[in-house]
Design a protein around this motif. Structure first.
Motif, PDB file in Angstrom:
ATOM      1  N   THR A   1      30.434  39.078  30.296  1.00  0.00           N
ATOM      2  CA  THR A   1      29.206  38.403  30.499  1.00  0.00           C
ATOM      3  C   THR A   1      29.598  37.214  31.274  1.00  0.00           C
ATOM      4  N   ASP A   2      30.767  36.503  31.154  1.00  0.00           N
ATOM      5  CA  ASP A   2      31.286  35.321  31.647  1.00  0.00           C
ATOM      6  C   ASP A   2      31.949  35.320  32.886  1.00  0.00           C
ATOM      7  N   LEU A   3      32.290  36.583  33.441  1.00  0.00           N
ATOM      8  CA  LEU A   3      33.051  36.762  34.625  1.00  0.00           C
ATOM      9  C   LEU A   3      32.413  38.137  35.470  1.00  0.00           C
ATOM     10  N   ARG A   4      32.280  37.453  36.877  1.00  0.00           N
ATOM     11  CA  ARG A   4      31.558  38.537  37.711  1.00  0.00           C
ATOM     12  C   ARG A   4      32.441  38.415  39.026  1.00  0.00           C
ATOM     13  N   ILE A   5      32.603  39.736  39.549  1.00  0.00           N
ATOM     14  CA  ILE A   5      33.496  40.112  40.836  1.00  0.00           C
ATOM     15  C   ILE A   5      32.693  40.052  42.032  1.00  0.00           C
ATOM     16  N   MET A   6      32.547  39.063  42.844  1.00  0.00           N
ATOM     17  CA  MET A   6      31.619  39.220  43.955  1.00  0.00           C
ATOM     18  C   MET A   6      32.314  39.817  45.158  1.00  0.00           C
ATOM     19  N   ASP A   7      31.987  41.030  45.791  1.00  0.00           N
ATOM     20  CA  ASP A   7      32.625  41.834  46.722  1.00  0.00           C
ATOM     21  C   ASP A   7      31.473  41.111  47.845  1.00  0.00           C
ATOM     22  N   GLY A   8      31.837  40.071  48.729  1.00  0.00           N
ATOM     23  CA  GLY A   8      30.993  39.509  49.838  1.00  0.00           C
ATOM     24  C   GLY A   8      31.181  39.928  51.085  1.00  0.00           C
TER      25      GLY A   8
ATOM     26  N   ILE B   1      35.357  39.087  51.617  1.00  0.00           N
ATOM     27  CA  ILE B   1      35.778  37.892  50.852  1.00  0.00           C
ATOM     28  C   ILE B   1      35.384  38.263  49.474  1.00  0.00           C
ATOM     29  N   VAL B   2      36.472  38.128  48.412  1.00  0.00           N
ATOM     30  CA  VAL B   2      36.307  38.627  47.078  1.00  0.00           C
ATOM     31  C   VAL B   2      36.460  37.797  46.395  1.00  0.00           C
ATOM     32  N   THR B   3      35.606  37.490  45.462  1.00  0.00           N
ATOM     33  CA  THR B   3      35.716  36.221  44.417  1.00  0.00           C
ATOM     34  C   THR B   3      35.468  36.700  43.220  1.00  0.00           C
TER      35      THR B   3
ATOM     36  N   GLU C   1      43.321  36.521  47.287  1.00  0.00           N
ATOM     37  CA  GLU C   1      44.003  36.743  48.357  1.00  0.00           C
ATOM     38  C   GLU C   1      45.261  37.286  47.667  1.00  0.00           C
ATOM     39  N   HIS C   2      46.093  38.022  48.591  1.00  0.00           N
ATOM     40  CA  HIS C   2      47.400  38.394  48.206  1.00  0.00           C
ATOM     41  C   HIS C   2      48.326  38.237  49.409  1.00  0.00           C
ATOM     42  N   GLN C   3      49.007  37.287  49.196  1.00  0.00           N
ATOM     43  CA  GLN C   3      50.070  36.942  50.468  1.00  0.00           C
ATOM     44  C   GLN C   3      50.801  37.908  50.972  1.00  0.00           C
ATOM     45  N   ASP C   4      51.817  38.863  50.275  1.00  0.00           N
ATOM     46  CA  ASP C   4      52.313  40.107  50.711  1.00  0.00           C
ATOM     47  C   ASP C   4      51.472  41.090  51.557  1.00  0.00           C
ATOM     48  N   TYR C   5      50.329  41.368  51.034  1.00  0.00           N
ATOM     49  CA  TYR C   5      49.521  42.181  51.609  1.00  0.00           C
ATOM     50  C   TYR C   5      48.853  41.811  53.097  1.00  0.00           C
ATOM     51  N   PHE C   6      48.503  40.443  52.832  1.00  0.00           N
ATOM     52  CA  PHE C   6      47.869  39.895  53.753  1.00  0.00           C
ATOM     53  C   PHE C   6      48.908  39.638  55.214  1.00  0.00           C
ATOM     54  N   GLN C   7      50.011  39.521  54.806  1.00  0.00           N
ATOM     55  CA  GLN C   7      51.021  39.463  55.914  1.00  0.00           C
ATOM     56  C   GLN C   7      51.133  40.732  56.419  1.00  0.00           C
ATOM     57  N   LYS C   8      51.206  41.704  55.543  1.00  0.00           N
ATOM     58  CA  LYS C   8      51.367  43.081  56.143  1.00  0.00           C
ATOM     59  C   LYS C   8      50.314  43.420  56.992  1.00  0.00           C
ATOM     60  N   TRP C   9      49.083  43.071  56.672  1.00  0.00           N
ATOM     61  CA  TRP C   9      47.993  43.262  57.429  1.00  0.00           C
ATOM     62  C   TRP C   9      47.865  42.645  58.875  1.00  0.00           C
ATOM     63  N   ILE C  10      48.392  41.210  58.708  1.00  0.00           N
ATOM     64  CA  ILE C  10      48.544  40.720  60.057  1.00  0.00           C
ATOM     65  C   ILE C  10      49.408  40.966  60.915  1.00  0.00           C
ATOM     66  N   ASP C  11      50.532  41.473  60.387  1.00  0.00           N
ATOM     67  CA  ASP C  11      51.531  42.046  60.927  1.00  0.00           C
ATOM     68  C   ASP C  11      51.552  43.561  61.669  1.00  0.00           C
TER      69      ASP C  11
ATOM     70  N   ILE D   1      43.101  44.064  47.046  1.00  0.00           N
ATOM     71  CA  ILE D   1      42.528  43.154  46.532  1.00  0.00           C
ATOM     72  C   ILE D   1      41.501  43.502  45.448  1.00  0.00           C
ATOM     73  N   LEU D   2      40.513  44.568  45.812  1.00  0.00           N
ATOM     74  CA  LEU D   2      39.558  45.261  44.822  1.00  0.00           C
ATOM     75  C   LEU D   2      40.557  45.908  43.832  1.00  0.00           C
ATOM     76  N   GLU D   3      41.628  46.530  43.828  1.00  0.00           N
ATOM     77  CA  GLU D   3      42.265  47.073  42.669  1.00  0.00           C
ATOM     78  C   GLU D   3      42.600  45.676  41.609  1.00  0.00           C
ATOM     79  N   ILE D   4      43.162  44.484  42.321  1.00  0.00           N
ATOM     80  CA  ILE D   4      43.453  43.295  41.536  1.00  0.00           C
ATOM     81  C   ILE D   4      42.371  42.644  40.702  1.00  0.00           C
ATOM     82  N   THR D   5      41.137  42.707  41.415  1.00  0.00           N
ATOM     83  CA  THR D   5      40.060  42.311  40.571  1.00  0.00           C
ATOM     84  C   THR D   5      39.585  43.172  39.540  1.00  0.00           C
ATOM     85  N   SER D   6      39.794  44.533  39.723  1.00  0.00           N
ATOM     86  CA  SER D   6      39.259  45.585  38.956  1.00  0.00           C
ATOM     87  C   SER D   6      40.147  45.575  37.519  1.00  0.00           C
TER      88      SER D   6
END
Length: 141
Positions: free
Chosen positions: A53-60, A64-66, A11-21, A33-38
Motif C-alpha cells: 500500500t506504500d509503493l506504487r509504480i507509475m507507468d506514465g 516515464i516509469v516512476t 532508468e537503466h544506463q546499459d539498456y538506455f545506451q543500447k537504445w540510443i546506439d 524497465i517494467l521488469e525491474i519495477t515489477s
C-alpha cells in the motif's frame, strides 16, 4: 513517528545506451524497465518492509516509469534506504527524492530530510522547503 514520501524515476544506463546506439528497439528498453519495477514491487514488503500500500509504480506518459513511495511507521527503519540501494544496483541512472521525517531523530529534530538518488549515489540532505516543521507546517510561532 517515521514518515516518508517520494518518487524515483527508473532508468537503466546499459539498456538506455543500447537504445540510443540503436542496438535495441525502444520496446525492448521499456520492457526491461517494467521488469525491474515489477521485481521491486514483488520484493518490497518482504525484503524492505515497505507494504504494498506504500509503493506504487507509475507507468506514465512518454515512457516515464516512476516508483512512488508514501507511508509511515511508529519508529525509523532502514527499508527506504535499502530500497533506494536496490534501485541503485538494479537500475543505474535512476534518480529521485524521498522526503523523510522522524520525530525520534535528534539530528533532524523539527526537520524533514531528503534521501536523494542521483548519479548512482544516495545522499541524505537537509530539507529547506518544509523545515523547520514548527514554523513552516505547524501553527507555532
Amino acid at each position: 513517528m517515521f514518515i516518508y514520501h517520494g518518487w524515483i524515476e527508473i532508468e537503466h544506463q546499459d539498456y538506455f545506451q543500447k537504445w540510443i546506439d540503436v542496438q535495441i528497439a525502444y520496446p525492448e528498453y521499456r520492457k526491461r524497465i517494467l521488469e525491474i519495477t515489477s521485481n521491486l514491487k514483488e520484493i518490497a514488503e518482504e525484503q524492505f518492509d515497505i507494504p504494498e500500500t506504500d509503493l506504487r509504480i507509475m507507468d506514465g506518459t512518454n515512457g516515464i516509469v516512476t516508483v512512488h513511495l508514501s507511508g509511515g511507521r511508529n519508529h525509523f527503519h532502514y527499508g527506504v534506504a535499502e530500497l533506494l540501494g536496490w534501485i541503485k544496483e538494479n537500475a543505474p541512472m535512476s534518480h529521485g527524492l524521498v522526503f523523510c521525517r522522524d520525530d525520534e531523530n535528534d539530528r533532524f529534530d523539527n526537520k524533514y530530510w531528503v534521501m536523494r538518488l542521483a548519479k548512482n549515489q544516495i545522499q541524505e540532505l537537509e530539507d529547506s522547503y518544509l523545515s523547520p516543521i514548527d514554523k513552516v507546517i505547524e501553527n507555532k510561532h
